[in-house]
Each structure stands twice: as C-alpha cells, then as structure tokens.
Write an enzyme that holds these catalytic residues in place. Structure first.
Site, mmCIF file in Angstrom:
data_model
loop_
_atom_site.group_PDB
_atom_site.id
_atom_site.type_symbol
_atom_site.label_atom_id
_atom_site.label_comp_id
_atom_site.label_asym_id
_atom_site.label_seq_id
_atom_site.Cartn_x
_atom_site.Cartn_y
_atom_site.Cartn_z
ATOM 1 N N THR A 102 -10.785 -10.160 -7.900
ATOM 2 C CA THR A 102 -11.149 -9.832 -6.572
ATOM 3 C C THR A 102 -12.654 -9.552 -6.513
ATOM 4 O O THR A 102 -13.501 -9.955 -5.848
ATOM 5 C CB THR A 102 -10.471 -8.677 -6.100
ATOM 6 O OG1 THR A 102 -8.933 -9.043 -5.942
ATOM 7 C CG2 THR A 102 -10.746 -8.447 -4.437
ATOM 8 N N LYS A 130 -7.157 -13.869 5.963
ATOM 9 C CA LYS A 130 -7.738 -14.195 4.775
ATOM 10 C C LYS A 130 -7.271 -15.533 4.077
ATOM 11 O O LYS A 130 -8.050 -16.361 3.873
ATOM 12 C CB LYS A 130 -7.029 -13.112 3.820
ATOM 13 C CG LYS A 130 -8.009 -12.626 2.789
ATOM 14 C CD LYS A 130 -7.295 -11.499 1.913
ATOM 15 C CE LYS A 130 -7.854 -10.282 2.090
ATOM 16 N NZ LYS A 130 -7.712 -9.168 0.944
ATOM 17 N N ARG A 181 0.859 -1.167 -0.083
ATOM 18 C CA ARG A 181 0.110 0.051 -0.105
ATOM 19 C C ARG A 181 0.861 1.228 -0.005
ATOM 20 O O ARG A 181 1.810 1.283 0.809
ATOM 21 C CB ARG A 181 -0.852 0.058 1.142
ATOM 22 C CG ARG A 181 -1.756 0.983 1.443
ATOM 23 C CD ARG A 181 -2.876 0.924 2.349
ATOM 24 N NE ARG A 181 -3.687 -0.371 1.871
ATOM 25 C CZ ARG A 181 -4.864 -0.413 2.450
ATOM 26 N NH1 ARG A 181 -5.605 0.642 3.078
ATOM 27 N NH2 ARG A 181 -5.905 -1.466 1.700
ATOM 28 N N LYS A 186 1.888 -7.495 5.274
ATOM 29 C CA LYS A 186 1.535 -6.315 4.159
ATOM 30 C C LYS A 186 2.638 -5.150 4.441
ATOM 31 O O LYS A 186 3.308 -4.989 5.344
ATOM 32 C CB LYS A 186 0.370 -5.555 5.065
ATOM 33 C CG LYS A 186 -0.614 -4.770 4.091
ATOM 34 C CD LYS A 186 -1.386 -5.667 3.233
ATOM 35 C CE LYS A 186 -2.315 -4.854 2.448
ATOM 36 N NZ LYS A 186 -3.647 -5.606 1.934
HETATM 37 N N1 PHE Z 1 -4.472 -6.178 -2.379
HETATM 38 C C1 PHE Z 1 -4.458 -7.747 -2.281
HETATM 39 C C2 PHE Z 1 -5.003 -8.168 -1.113
HETATM 40 O O1 PHE Z 1 -5.094 -7.432 -0.068
HETATM 41 C C3 PHE Z 1 -3.089 -8.000 -2.404
HETATM 42 C C4 PHE Z 1 -2.376 -9.408 -3.173
HETATM 43 C C5 PHE Z 1 -2.659 -9.382 -4.474
HETATM 44 C C6 PHE Z 1 -1.899 -10.167 -2.197
HETATM 45 C C7 PHE Z 1 -2.139 -10.485 -5.122
HETATM 46 C C8 PHE Z 1 -0.920 -11.238 -3.098
HETATM 47 C C9 PHE Z 1 -1.423 -11.414 -4.356
HETATM 48 O O2 PHE Z 1 -5.425 -9.122 -0.753
#
Ligand code: PHE
Length: 352
Positions: A151, A66, A42, A78
């Site tokens: 996503t 997650k 980020r 992160k």
């Molecule tokens: N922005 C994604 C998330 O929060 C980050 C991500 C993308 C991490 C692809 C790993 C692979 O899940």
C-alpha cells in the site's frame, strides 16, 4: 438506523451481535457489479453501533470506487467489528473465529483482509474458519502477508505523480513530506521516502511509535495538534479518516494531500475547499489501492510479488489522468476520479 440504510446506495448489510463478547459485526456489501465484494475488516471500539455501521457503509462504498477506478474485477465491501474496550486476547481470538465462520457462510459474497485494528496474524485466525475468503494471511500460513508495504508503495508512486504534475519532476528528493500516522502503511512509506532522500516529518499519537521513530535523526516529529499548521510540500494522511474538514482545510500549509487513510474528506464539499485553496488532492481511494490490488493480485490471480509491485505502480498514471481531467474540466480531483469509476460501474468504458 433505518434512515441510514435507506439513504445508502449499497446492496446489503449483514448484522451479527456476538453475544459472548458483546461486539457488533457489520458486513456492508456495497457493490458486486464488477466482482465479489472485497474489503478489510476494521476492528475498534466505536461510541455506539450506529457510528460503526455508518463507518462500514462509507468504507464499503470507498472499496467499490477503489476497484472500479482501476477496472479491477472486485466489488466493494467492508466489515466493521465494534468491540468493547479492553477485550481480552483469548476472547478476541474466539470472536475472530466466529467472524470467520460468518464470512465463510456468505460463500464468497464477501472476501476480506486486514484494516485498522487487524493484522495478518488476525487474518490467520479468521481464515481457520473463513477460508478461502481471507486475504493477507502470514507467509507461514500461505498468505502474502501484511498489505502495509505494498500500500505504501502505491502511495509513494502516487507522490511521484504529484511531484511530476506540480513541479515537472517526479523526484521526491528534498521534498518536505509530512506523514500522519506511522502504522503499517506509514512506517513503510517513511522507509521509502528515506531512500528517496525526502525531508520527512511524522506525527503519531501512539507513545510507543513516537518513541521508536523519535530516536531517528532523519525524522522530525510533529505533535498531533501542529500537524495541520505545519508547512510542507505534501501532507500524507495515513491514519484515520475525516481529517480533511471545515476546520483543518483552512489551516493547511501544503501544496498537495496524498496519503493512504480511507475516507479522508469529512464531507463531499471538502474536495472543492481543497481545490479553491489550490491544494492538489490525490483521491484517497485511488492512491491507497496498492494493498487491495497487490494482495488480491498475488493471492487470487497468480501474480508474482514483482508483478504486483509493477501493477501497483500504474496508480501514478491513473492519478496523472485524474489531475489533468480535473484541471481541464475545472472540477475537483474527487469528481474526476468518481467519473472514471462510475463510467466503469455502468459498463460504458470498460468491461463490467
Ligand atoms: N485495508 C485494505 C483496503 O482498505 C483492505 C484489503 C487488503 C482488502 C487486502 C483486500 C485485500 O484496501
């Protein structure tokens, strides 16, 4: 700063002050229990480094949950890069290269992808020095590209699970859905909702995006301050976090919240507020799994894009399980999801 770190339940934080730009880089490794820590990078300007580090710590924890909730072999991490305002493009690129070198130095402890403020093109730059620990490079550079569309697919499937649970029918046709944020996920979600025949409302603060979507006759624009008071079936936060809080929850006029933004609840207790308001909450770290799951599947497990979309679809089953568990046990959906994730992290209910 010390007390923030003492209270955090994660493993470690890597801190780098980038002298040429004055940026702070924080890489939070929350858990490597299920595999190498993975999470987005980020990049934005924070009011102060303390706020930036707090964001990194909380977002890293979100990544652990997650992956754990779907029993995926990755841990949570992160990176937050707190940049000065108006960083010049060339300076920004060089910062990304130095950041890539740092990721490389960690030797696989942390693997990263895009997040708020970074794109696939940025991942190309990070991977110049950070390879092979960088996901979502552009297809031209051999990556699977932007994680936004997959996503959004996960969020879309999650919304179907919400409709099935609430209305006994998974169809989104004529359902009134308010999408907050038309960024890389929101934009793709709007497209899927259109194809499904939903009634779509959207909100954004970026004048360019407002102009772009404002011309679309199929969409109704809602101003940023009217978002929480607008009646809809599903409210879908796809921008920044902490938007579900003491002030906004009493105003909500929706039946469910289901969106991709990370860390939507300002405080843990907000999940209970939603439950008592009779609003079904799809826990953010569950419904937003599509990007991390789909892209790591494609890039590190050899999945085809078709297989990735199929796998991400299972988020609907996970959510249904969570909704039923919460109802049966009279707990919040957030607590139900946490129980599932924690049982996996402790190795009780699946392979660690
Ligand atoms: N922005 C994604 C998330 O929060 C980050 C991500 C993308 C991490 C692809 C790993 C692979 O899940």
């Amino acid at each position: 700063m010390e007390s923030i770190l003492q209270k955090w339940d994660g493993e470690e934080v890597i801190v780098r002050f980038d002298r040429p730009t004055g940026a702070w880089i924080f890489i939070a490794i929350h858990s490597t229990r299920l595999g190498p820590a993975a999470g987005g990078t980020r990049m934005k300007s924070y009011p102060d480094p303390k706020t930036a580090i707090l964001d990194a710590l909380n977002l890293a924890r979100g990544m652990t949950y997650k992956f754990a909730v779907i029993n995926f072999p990755y841990g949570g991490g992160k990176a937050v890069i707190d940049v000065p305002h108006n960083l010049e493009p060339q300076m920004r690129e060089n910062l990304l290269r130095r950041y890539g070198a740092l990721v490389h130095q960690l030797g696989g402890l942390f693997e990263t992808g895009p997040d708020v403020g970074t794109s696939s093109i940025d991942m190309d730059i990070v991977s110049e020095t950070g390879s092979p620990y960088v996901f979502c490079r552009t297809p031209e550079k051999g990556g699977a590209g932007d994680s936004g569309p997959i996503t959004a697919w996960g969020v879309f499937c999650g919304m179907q699970a919400v409709c099935e649970y609430l209305f006994g029918d998974a169809s989104l046709k004529d359902k009134r859905i308010l999408v907050q944020g038309a960024g890389s996920v929101g934009r793709a979600l709007i497209q899927l909702l259109k194809e499904a025949g939903a009634e779509i409302l959207f909100s954004d603060v970026d004048p360019e995006r407002i102009r772009h979507f404002g011309d679309d006759p199929d969409l109704q624009f809602v101003s940023a301050d009217a978002v929480y008071d607008t009646a809809c079936d599903i409210f879908s936060p796809c921008a920044l976090g902490a938007i579900l809080n003491r002030k906004t929850i009493p105003r909500l006029r929706c039946q469910a919240v289901a969106g991709a933004a990370n860390n939507q609840l300002a405080e843990p207790n907000d999940a209970e507020k939603l439950r008592t308001a009779n609003i079904l909450y799809a826990p953010d770290y569950v419904i937003s799994i599509g990007g991390a799951m789909g892209i790591t599947g494609i890039e590190s497990m050899g999945w085809s894009p078709e297989k990735a979309y199929q796998e991400v679809r299972t988020v609907a089953d996970t959510l249904k399980q969570i909704f039923h568990m919460a109802a049966n046990e009279r707990i919040t959906t957030e607590d139900a999801a946490r129980r599932i994730a924690e049982s996996r992290l402790s190795g009780v209910n699946g392979e660690p």
